[in-house]
Design a protein around this motif. Structure first.
Motif: not given
Length: 281
Positions: A165-170, A229-231, A243-246
């Motif tokens: 999944c795509w991930v981001a910092s809060d 990043g993808l992890m 990361a949200p669907a948006g």
């Protein structure tokens, strides 16, 4: 009442690993006809086909895929019980490859479980990026390895499935970023290919701002808030979110963590290590 015999399961495993009845028969030192009869007997007992025949080889059916890990576990437990009851200590050297992103915690469990039971064995462990492990197995530089693939082969035992999944910092909001900053692996592998395909499907600009050879490097960049990043979902930790669907990312594949062996020099050693690895994962 019919029951599953361990010899039928061993034949099933051998044919699965070899990808054909002929090669599987060679591995277990039986004739092709005897091996075919055992597979037919197995399929008769369970009432379903375990292989699909194609050309000169075979592939697992859904029933075969369900049976394979059970067959591995049953035969390994029987071998372990025989070894323990007969009090024959396992000795020798085993060269093991473990991916660095799953290495520390899992390797600790593997070593602890294995060495307590088999203190006379010498372990030579490579903890690194796993993209080179299949080649190392083929060329005899490793005896056994754990690594990640998108599509496992019959010779690779799936230990664990980890959706990507795509991930981001809060702490960072990239919803309006143009171009979108991303962190990727810096070498050719299916993870990088999957990430780029997902990015291109957005039809929006992106920019690679960070490259790393390891999952730990990508995670560090995302934690620092410099990129998405993808992890794998197993790498999510406090302060990171999917990361949200948006964002519009295309779906990404599931990573399969697999176990594979090279040419088996010491079957007892191989069986014992497989048990420890399965336990760790």
């Amino acid at each position: 009442m019919d029951c599953l015999d361990s010899e039928l399961l061993r034949t099933f495993i051998a044919v699965t690993n070899a990808g054909s009845v002929t090669e599987g028969a060679t591995q277990i030192h039986r004739s092709q006809s005897a091996t075919s009869l055992q597979i037919k007997r197995l399929e008769s007992i369970i009432g379903r086909a375990v292989f699909e025949r194609h050309g000169r080889g075979v592939a697992l059916t859904e029933a075969g895929r369900h049976l394979l890990p059970i067959a591995h576990e049953v035969t390994a437990r029987l071998d372990g019980a025989l070894r323990d009851l007969s009090q024959r200590p396992v000795s020798g050297k085993l060269r093991l490859g473990v991916p660095d992103d799953h290495g520390r915690e899992k390797l600790t469990r593997i070593i602890a479980t294995f060495m307590r039971a088999h203190p006379q064995v010498e372990l030579d462990v490579t903890c690194a990026m796993s993209t080179g492990f299949p080649e190392a197995l083929d060329k005899g530089r490793l005896d056994m390895a754990v690594y990640e693939v998108e599509h496992p082969t019959p010779k690779e035992e799936v230990l664990y499935e980890d959706p990507t999944c795509w991930v981001a910092s809060d702490r960072t909001n990239f919803s309006d970023a143009d171009p979108l900053p991303v962190a990727l692996f810096d070498h050719a592998c299916w993870w990088r290919d999957a990430a780029i395909a997902s990015l291109q499907a957005r039809n929006k600009a992106y920019r690679v701002v960070f490259s790393s050879q390891s999952v730990a490097g990508v995670v560090a960049a995302v934690e620092a808030g410099v990129a998405v990043g993808l992890m794998g979902r197993s790498s999510l930790q406090r302060g990171l979110s999917v990361a949200p669907a948006g964002f519009g990312f295309a779906p990404t594949p599931t990573s399969k963590i697999v176990l594979a062996t090279g040419t088996v020099q010491n079957p007892e050693l191989t069986v014992a290590m497989k048990l420890a690895i399965r336990s760790a994962f």
